[in-house]
Design an enzyme around this catalytic site. Structure first.
Site, PDB file in Angstrom:
ATOM      1  N   LYS A  22       1.673  -9.426   3.577  1.00  0.00           N
ATOM      2  CA  LYS A  22       0.759  -8.478   2.738  1.00  0.00           C
ATOM      3  C   LYS A  22       1.511  -7.788   2.576  1.00  0.00           C
ATOM      4  CE  LYS A  22      -2.931  -6.022   3.784  1.00  0.00           C
ATOM      5  NZ  LYS A  22      -2.810  -4.391   3.140  1.00  0.00           N
ATOM      6  N   ASN A  23       1.992  -6.632   3.254  1.00  0.00           N
ATOM      7  CA  ASN A  23       2.454  -5.230   2.843  1.00  0.00           C
ATOM      8  C   ASN A  23       3.941  -5.688   1.636  1.00  0.00           C
ATOM      9  OD1 ASN A  23       0.106  -4.006   3.371  1.00  0.00           O
ATOM     10  ND2 ASN A  23       1.245  -3.242   5.817  1.00  0.00           N
ATOM     11  N   ARG A  93      -6.214   0.611  -1.713  1.00  0.00           N
ATOM     12  CA  ARG A  93      -5.246   1.622  -1.868  1.00  0.00           C
ATOM     13  C   ARG A  93      -3.890   1.596  -2.192  1.00  0.00           C
ATOM     14  NH1 ARG A  93      -4.817   6.550   0.841  1.00  0.00           N
ATOM     15  NH2 ARG A  93      -2.224   6.210   0.977  1.00  0.00           N
ATOM     16  N   CYS A 117      -9.217   0.946   3.537  1.00  0.00           N
ATOM     17  CA  CYS A 117      -9.452   1.038   4.460  1.00  0.00           C
ATOM     18  C   CYS A 117     -10.049   2.727   4.728  1.00  0.00           C
ATOM     19  CB  CYS A 117      -8.285   0.810   5.772  1.00  0.00           C
ATOM     20  SG  CYS A 117      -7.793  -0.977   5.702  1.00  0.00           S
ATOM     21  N   ARG A 122      -6.338   9.355   4.257  1.00  0.00           N
ATOM     22  CA  ARG A 122      -5.455   9.312   3.247  1.00  0.00           C
ATOM     23  C   ARG A 122      -5.177   8.933   2.370  1.00  0.00           C
ATOM     24  NH1 ARG A 122      -5.884   2.718   4.885  1.00  0.00           N
ATOM     25  NH2 ARG A 122      -3.335   2.566   4.560  1.00  0.00           N
ATOM     26  N   ASP A 306      -0.854  -0.340  12.744  1.00  0.00           N
ATOM     27  CA  ASP A 306      -1.564  -2.100  12.204  1.00  0.00           C
ATOM     28  C   ASP A 306      -2.143  -3.520  13.224  1.00  0.00           C
ATOM     29  OD1 ASP A 306      -2.454  -0.474  10.079  1.00  0.00           O
ATOM     30  OD2 ASP A 306      -0.630  -2.465   9.042  1.00  0.00           O
ATOM     31  N   VAL A 328      -0.238   8.236  13.141  1.00  0.00           N
ATOM     32  CA  VAL A 328      -0.327   7.514  12.005  1.00  0.00           C
ATOM     33  C   VAL A 328      -1.452   7.841  11.747  1.00  0.00           C
ATOM     34  CG1 VAL A 328       0.395   5.900  10.836  1.00  0.00           C
ATOM     35  CG2 VAL A 328       1.948   5.777  12.513  1.00  0.00           C
TER      36      VAL A 328
HETATM   37  C1  UD1 Z   1       1.255   1.437   4.671  1.00  0.00           C
HETATM   38  C2  UD1 Z   1       0.600  -0.046   5.533  1.00  0.00           C
HETATM   39  C3  UD1 Z   1      -0.658   0.019   6.679  1.00  0.00           C
HETATM   40  C4  UD1 Z   1       0.265   0.949   7.454  1.00  0.00           C
HETATM   41  C5  UD1 Z   1       0.584   1.639   6.847  1.00  0.00           C
HETATM   42  C6  UD1 Z   1       1.670   2.368   8.102  1.00  0.00           C
HETATM   43  C7  UD1 Z   1       0.874  -0.916   2.938  1.00  0.00           C
HETATM   44  C8  UD1 Z   1       0.288  -1.677   2.106  1.00  0.00           C
HETATM   45  N1  UD1 Z   1      -0.236  -0.647   3.881  1.00  0.00           N
HETATM   46  O1  UD1 Z   1      -0.036   1.712   4.139  1.00  0.00           O
HETATM   47  O2  UD1 Z   1      -1.222  -1.565   6.820  1.00  0.00           O
HETATM   48  O3  UD1 Z   1      -1.317   0.948   8.435  1.00  0.00           O
HETATM   49  O4  UD1 Z   1       1.720   1.492   6.346  1.00  0.00           O
HETATM   50  O5  UD1 Z   1       1.971   1.920   8.579  1.00  0.00           O
HETATM   51  O6  UD1 Z   1       1.947  -0.824   3.481  1.00  0.00           O
HETATM   52  N2  UD1 Z   1       0.699  10.129   4.303  1.00  0.00           N
HETATM   53  C9  UD1 Z   1       0.592  11.897   3.475  1.00  0.00           C
HETATM   54  N3  UD1 Z   1       0.293  11.976   2.299  1.00  0.00           N
HETATM   55  C10 UD1 Z   1       1.296  11.203   1.473  1.00  0.00           C
HETATM   56  C11 UD1 Z   1       1.397   9.812   2.073  1.00  0.00           C
HETATM   57  C12 UD1 Z   1       0.602   9.622   3.667  1.00  0.00           C
HETATM   58  O7  UD1 Z   1       0.138  12.776   4.267  1.00  0.00           O
HETATM   59  O8  UD1 Z   1       1.464  11.333   0.311  1.00  0.00           O
HETATM   60  C13 UD1 Z   1      -0.060  10.306   6.236  1.00  0.00           C
HETATM   61  C14 UD1 Z   1      -1.110   9.431   5.929  1.00  0.00           C
HETATM   62  O9  UD1 Z   1      -2.339  10.051   6.109  1.00  0.00           O
HETATM   63  C15 UD1 Z   1      -0.451   8.135   7.192  1.00  0.00           C
HETATM   64  C16 UD1 Z   1       0.753   8.524   7.099  1.00  0.00           C
HETATM   65  O10 UD1 Z   1       1.351   9.255   6.069  1.00  0.00           O
HETATM   66  O11 UD1 Z   1      -0.899   9.676   8.052  1.00  0.00           O
HETATM   67  C17 UD1 Z   1       1.536   7.575   7.341  1.00  0.00           C
HETATM   68  O12 UD1 Z   1       0.349   6.906   6.338  1.00  0.00           O
HETATM   69  P1  UD1 Z   1       1.494   5.497   4.703  1.00  0.00           P
HETATM   70  O13 UD1 Z   1       2.905   4.948   5.736  1.00  0.00           O
HETATM   71  O14 UD1 Z   1       1.395   6.506   3.114  1.00  0.00           O
HETATM   72  O15 UD1 Z   1       0.416   4.444   4.949  1.00  0.00           O
HETATM   73  P2  UD1 Z   1       0.151   3.198   3.687  1.00  0.00           P
HETATM   74  O16 UD1 Z   1       1.787   3.691   2.896  1.00  0.00           O
HETATM   75  O17 UD1 Z   1      -1.547   4.011   3.280  1.00  0.00           O
END
Ligand code: UD1
Length: 419
Positions: A22-23, A93, A117, A122, A306, A328
């Site tokens: 999916k991701n 998201r 989610c 986030r 995950d 995370v």
């Molecule tokens: C992706 C995955 C999700 C997985 C996550 C972590 C997809 C579609 N989803 O989500 O399944 O659980 O990676 O492996 O690929 N953060 C910030 N600022 C930002 C972006 C992120 O502070 O602009 C922080 C988030 O709050 C979190 C951390 O970075 O604490 C990691 O999040 P991130 O890797 O961005 O998760 P997603 O990409 O949303």
């Protein structure tokens, strides 16, 4: 609203075919926005998030059709809108992934701030900071991100956190920027690598994917792609954990063992006998009860967040005490309250949960709160005594293709209840 009913107590045995990741599918579908040429992605799972992505792209005027071998054909040649509206973005998201490609190819994008989610705050600040460093003019008003840039320019971007979709958004944007972009502290997840590999087949010049420093040399234009997505490591990990929790033996076919090192190590520590081939993984529990394991989630190649909820369920019925630490995301323990309803002995302590394994769980009505929490509740239902009914299972359809069908093939007593 659909519910899932599981009668616990069956040991899982057999083989299960793992779907495309999916991701990886979501960003690769969004990457079709980068080109006027037709694209084709094979191995696409039938998931709610995939449907949402197709709807989102369709609303922008991207031509979409379904082909053979679970493939999707996309044509963004005559797209006519740069808007990702709230009603779709709020349900997924990952919709934020249209921002980079839209801005890079069309010079403009309006994307609703995402929901998705319910697992803590986030933010998307790092996506916006990176695009700003590449020369984009970004404002946020009335719940929408508005971004403009005549043509993005290459930049050196140091991410505060190794964000997965942030790295993907910036990488996609950089493929059409003027000059070279370097992303430091980049996410190293296999799905980021898969996207980079796909972009390179489109003529992009990306190197360093899979390390924490990705370099992208911008191009004037990209061509279409014909690509097959990698297998879903989280789905594979979930089925192997299902085998472990039930004392069974499951072979995951179409799985990539080298993307699951941290998970397999923990399953082995829990007592699973693991064997692997080039594209399969088998776990045999030999009928034994799992041993409790300590987990600390971390960005790849660490233990994936995950898979945290599934291991929390495993520890619930394991021998001994395990500590699961989530680093995370904040507030990703909603499943703990539900597991306690089944009789699990768990104590939340800040970003950790201390789990003393009990020798059995007892069925109760449950509520799914997010995607991976739903998988955890299904695993718990497989071992709980009696009939567990899980409400709000639409969460699980976002990320698991035919989960009840696949579990039934492995011998689980599971069915979907309508209404
Ligand atoms: C992706 C995955 C999700 C997985 C996550 C972590 C997809 C579609 N989803 O989500 O399944 O659980 O990676 O492996 O690929 N953060 C910030 N600022 C930002 C972006 C992120 O502070 O602009 C922080 C988030 O709050 C979190 C951390 O970075 O604490 C990691 O999040 P991130 O890797 O961005 O998760 P997603 O990409 O949303």
């Amino acid at each position: 609203m659909a519910r899932i009913q599981i009668t616990g107590g069956r040991r899982l045995e057999g083989s299960v075919e793992i779907s495309g990741a999916k991701n990886a599918v979501l960003p690769i579908l969004m990457a079709s926005l980068l080109t006027e040429e037709p694209c084709r992605l094979a191995g696409v799972p039938h998931l709610k998030d995939v449907t949402t992505t197709m709807e989102l792209l369709g609303q922008m005027g991207v031509g979409i059709s379904l082909g053979d071998r679970l493939s999707v054909e996309l044509d963004a040649g005559s797209m006519d809108s740069d808007v990702a509206p709230y009603d779709l973005v709020k349900t997924m998201r990952a919709s934020i992934l249209v921002l980079g490609p839209l801005l890079a190819r069309r010079g403009e994008a309006q994307v609703s701030l995402p929901g998705g989610c319910a697992i803590g705050a986030r933010p998307v600040d790092l996506h916006l900071k990176g695009l700003t460093a590449m020369g984009a003019d970004i404002s946020v008003a009335s719940g929408y991100i508005r971004a403009k840039a005549k043509r993005l320019t290459g930049a050196r971007i140091v991410l505060d956190t190794a964000t997965v979709t942030g790295t993907e958004n910036l990488m996609m944007a950089a493929t059409l920027a003027r000059g070279t972009t370097v992303i430091e502290n980049a996410a190293q997840e296999p799905e980021v690598v898969d996207l980079a590999n796909c972009l390179n087949t489109m003529g992009a010049a990306i190197s360093g994917q899979g390390s924490n420093r990705i370099e992208i040399e911008g191009r004037e234009r990209l061509s279409g792609y014909d690509y097959t997505v990698v297998p879903d490591r989280i789905e594979a990990g979930t089925f192997l954990t299902a085998a472990a929790i039930t004392g069974g033996r499951v072979r995951a076919l179409n799985a990539a063992p080298d993307t699951l090192d941290a998970v397999l190590a923990k399953l082995e520590e829990a007592g699973g006998q693991i064997s692997t081939g080039e594209n399969w993984i088998e776990l045999d529990m030999n009928g034994r009860r799992p041993r409790a394991v300590d987990i600390t989630t971390a960005p790849y190649p660490g233990f994936p967040t995950d898979m945290q909820a599934q291991f929390t369920a495993l520890n619930a019925i394991a021998e001994g005490t395990g500590v699961v630490r989530e680093t995370v995301f904040e507030n990703r323990f909603m499943h703990v309250l539900e597991l306690q309803r089944l009789g699990a002995d768990m104590r939340l302590e800040g970003n950790a949960v201390v789990i003393r394994g009990v020798d059995h769980l007892t069925a109760a009505p449950l509520m799914a709160t997010d995607l991976r929490a739903s998988a955890c509740l299904v695993l718990a239902g497989l071992v709980a005594r009696g009939d567990t009914v899980i409400d709000r299972v639409y969460h699980i359809d976002r990320g698991y293709e035919n989960i009840e069908e696949k579990l039934r093939q492995l011998g689980a007593d599971i069915r979907r209840l309508a209404g």
